[in-house]
Write a protein that holds these residues in place. Structure first.
Motif, PDB file in Angstrom:
ATOM      1  N   GLY A  62       0.765  -1.250   0.000  1.00  0.00           N
ATOM      2  CA  GLY A  62       0.000   0.000   0.000  1.00  0.00           C
ATOM      3  C   GLY A  62       0.793   1.297   0.000  1.00  0.00           C
ATOM      4  O   GLY A  62       0.183   2.358   0.045  1.00  0.00           O
ATOM      5  N   ALA A  63       2.130   1.243  -0.086  1.00  0.00           N
ATOM      6  CA  ALA A  63       2.895   2.501  -0.028  1.00  0.00           C
ATOM      7  C   ALA A  63       2.865   3.214  -1.376  1.00  0.00           C
ATOM      8  O   ALA A  63       3.101   2.601  -2.408  1.00  0.00           O
ATOM      9  N   LYS A  64       2.559   4.521  -1.332  1.00  0.00           N
ATOM     10  CA  LYS A  64       2.518   5.295  -2.580  1.00  0.00           C
ATOM     11  C   LYS A  64       3.720   6.220  -2.717  1.00  0.00           C
ATOM     12  O   LYS A  64       4.005   6.726  -3.787  1.00  0.00           O
ATOM     13  N   LYS A  65       4.364   6.479  -1.603  1.00  0.00           N
ATOM     14  CA  LYS A  65       5.543   7.364  -1.627  1.00  0.00           C
ATOM     15  C   LYS A  65       6.692   6.691  -0.883  1.00  0.00           C
ATOM     16  O   LYS A  65       6.467   5.931   0.067  1.00  0.00           O
ATOM     17  N   TYR A  66       7.885   7.038  -1.310  1.00  0.00           N
ATOM     18  CA  TYR A  66       9.103   6.540  -0.639  1.00  0.00           C
ATOM     19  C   TYR A  66      10.068   7.695  -0.453  1.00  0.00           C
ATOM     20  O   TYR A  66      10.006   8.676  -1.189  1.00  0.00           O
ATOM     21  N   VAL A  67      10.973   7.541   0.496  1.00  0.00           N
ATOM     22  CA  VAL A  67      12.144   8.413   0.566  1.00  0.00           C
ATOM     23  C   VAL A  67      13.362   7.505   0.489  1.00  0.00           C
ATOM     24  O   VAL A  67      13.424   6.475   1.168  1.00  0.00           O
ATOM     25  N   ALA A  68      14.278   7.854  -0.397  1.00  0.00           N
ATOM     26  CA  ALA A  68      15.509   7.065  -0.531  1.00  0.00           C
ATOM     27  C   ALA A  68      16.691   8.009  -0.395  1.00  0.00           C
ATOM     28  O   ALA A  68      16.525   9.232  -0.518  1.00  0.00           O
ATOM     29  N   GLY A  69      17.869   7.454  -0.134  1.00  0.00           N
ATOM     30  CA  GLY A  69      19.036   8.317   0.059  1.00  0.00           C
ATOM     31  C   GLY A  69      20.279   7.733  -0.569  1.00  0.00           C
ATOM     32  O   GLY A  69      20.368   6.521  -0.795  1.00  0.00           O
ATOM     33  N   LYS A  70      21.215   8.610  -0.871  1.00  0.00           N
ATOM     34  CA  LYS A  70      22.483   8.147  -1.439  1.00  0.00           C
ATOM     35  C   LYS A  70      23.627   9.044  -0.984  1.00  0.00           C
ATOM     36  O   LYS A  70      23.409  10.169  -0.511  1.00  0.00           O
ATOM     37  N   TYR A  71      24.842   8.522  -1.135  1.00  0.00           N
ATOM     38  CA  TYR A  71      26.036   9.319  -0.822  1.00  0.00           C
ATOM     39  C   TYR A  71      27.193   8.804  -1.658  1.00  0.00           C
ATOM     40  O   TYR A  71      27.113   7.718  -2.243  1.00  0.00           O
ATOM     41  N   LYS A  72      28.247   9.591  -1.699  1.00  0.00           N
ATOM     42  CA  LYS A  72      29.454   9.163  -2.421  1.00  0.00           C
ATOM     43  C   LYS A  72      30.257   8.263  -1.504  1.00  0.00           C
ATOM     44  O   LYS A  72      30.530   8.624  -0.349  1.00  0.00           O
ATOM     45  N   LYS A  73      30.645   7.101  -2.023  1.00  0.00           N
ATOM     46  CA  LYS A  73      31.377   6.117  -1.219  1.00  0.00           C
ATOM     47  C   LYS A  73      32.596   6.775  -0.562  1.00  0.00           C
ATOM     48  O   LYS A  73      33.408   7.407  -1.234  1.00  0.00           O
ATOM     49  N   GLN A  74      32.714   6.656   0.761  1.00  0.00           N
ATOM     50  CA  GLN A  74      33.850   7.227   1.491  1.00  0.00           C
ATOM     51  C   GLN A  74      33.884   6.674   2.923  1.00  0.00           C
ATOM     52  O   GLN A  74      32.893   6.073   3.372  1.00  0.00           O
ATOM     53  N   MET A 123      23.372   3.718  -2.599  1.00  0.00           N
ATOM     54  CA  MET A 123      22.031   3.936  -2.046  1.00  0.00           C
ATOM     55  C   MET A 123      21.774   2.786  -1.073  1.00  0.00           C
ATOM     56  O   MET A 123      21.327   1.735  -1.459  1.00  0.00           O
ATOM     57  N   PRO A 124      22.070   3.007   0.220  1.00  0.00           N
ATOM     58  CA  PRO A 124      21.981   1.875   1.149  1.00  0.00           C
ATOM     59  C   PRO A 124      20.549   1.458   1.480  1.00  0.00           C
ATOM     60  O   PRO A 124      20.310   0.286   1.709  1.00  0.00           O
TER      61      PRO A 124
END
Ligand SMILES: Cc1cc2nc3c(=O)[nH]c(=O)nc-3n(C[C@H](O)[C@H](O)[C@H](O)COP(=O)(O)O)c2cc1C
Length: 270
Positions: A62-74, A123-124
């Motif tokens: 039932g999820a219509k929205k997500y939040v995802a995250g990313k970063y530069k490997k370090q 993107m973990p």
């Protein structure tokens, strides 16, 4: 974000039909622009529409929205990500939204494409956002039971005094009691709870006790994310009860058990 939000948060995998209003989506958009962390590593969070990007997860209904995250490997990237992303999770909790950290059980290709993941970027994890359904799905209930999602390792098995041989009991934790309780209630991948803490006076050393066979190389050391979550909870709790301090990297002279790695220190003062 406060201690109440930390206590109230539980993973939500089953959502009802209710849409998040445009006003609240706008607030979220503003919040995710300021995803800070003690390592000053930039973490980019994005609000994604499930339909538009064909996002799905086999455990989410039932999820219509997500939040995802990313970063530069370090170095420290995973810990920084854990801290910043958990801050968002607690913000979502504060405004009445359900969330669940999802690092494994998702259509990763679809999410990575929606996030424009480039060479060297990671993107973990992602989280759905929405309103909790009245009843959990059967699958969600089975999952929670299997990973004992409602319980945590005993306080005196997670936290230590001066060295790893001396357990810290709740009744001797003093001013650190609430911040440590908030670490204990943190979410972690498969509820493995890899955080360990050694208290030495006014210094708090955070360690990662890696679970054997749990490393995944496409997202780095996934359990370091759990450590970032622990630091976030500790930080929020210490601020709320008026203990002023900060995180820094140290070189503690403490013998560490097998598979245990030093992550960061919290010290009182500036
Ligand atoms: C870094 C991280 C990754 C996770 N990945 C998944 C996942 O892929 N799928 C899932 O269903 N739950 C996932 N979880 C949720 C945990 O299983 C959950 O937080 C834990 O069982 C404790 O339950 P609670 O969040 O309700 O307190 C993840 C949690 C964390 C912190």
């Amino acid at each position: 974000m406060n201690i109440e939000n930390i206590k109230a948060r539980k993973s939500v995998r089953t959502y009802n039909e209710e849409n998040i209003s445009p006003e609240i989506l706008e607030k979220i958009g503003e919040f995710i622009k300021k995803a800070d962390n003690p390592f000053n590593i930039p973490i980019e969070l994005r609000l994604l529409d499930a339909n538009e990007h064909r996002l799905s997860s086999p455990v989410i209904i039932g999820a219509k929205k997500y939040v995802a995250g990313k970063y530069k490997k370090q170095i420290n990237g995973e810990v920084a990500f854990g801290y910043s992303f958990e801050k968002f999770v607690l913000y979502a909790t504060e405004i009445g939204l359900g969330t669940v950290w999802i690092a494994g059980t998702m259509d990763r290709k679809a999410f990575e494409s929606a996030m424009d993941i480039k060479e060297g970027e990671i993107m973990p994890a992602v989280t759905p956002i929405g309103y909790k359904a009245d009843k959990r799905s059967i699958r969600e209930n089975i999952m929670r039971k299997a990973i004992k999602a409602d319980s945590r390792i005993n306080f005196d098995k997670l936290f230590f005094k001066n060295d790893f041989n001396t357990a810290l009991n709740e009744n001797e934790a003093g001013k650190w009691l609430i911040p440590l309780q908030m670490v204990r209630w943190a979410p972690s991948g498969v509820n493995r709870q890899p955080w360990r803490v050694v208290v030495e006076g006014d210094k708090i050393y955070f360690y990662e006790k890696r679970t054997k066979g749990y490393e995944r190389d496409n997202v780095g050391d996934a359990q370091k994310i759990d450590l970032g979550i622990a630091l976030c909870h500790f930080d929020i709790a210490t601020r709320e009860i008026g203990l002023k301090g900060h995180f820094y990297q140290d070189n503690p002279n403490i013998a560490t058990p097998e598979n245990t790695e030093y992550i960061a220190t919290f010290g009182l003062g500036k």
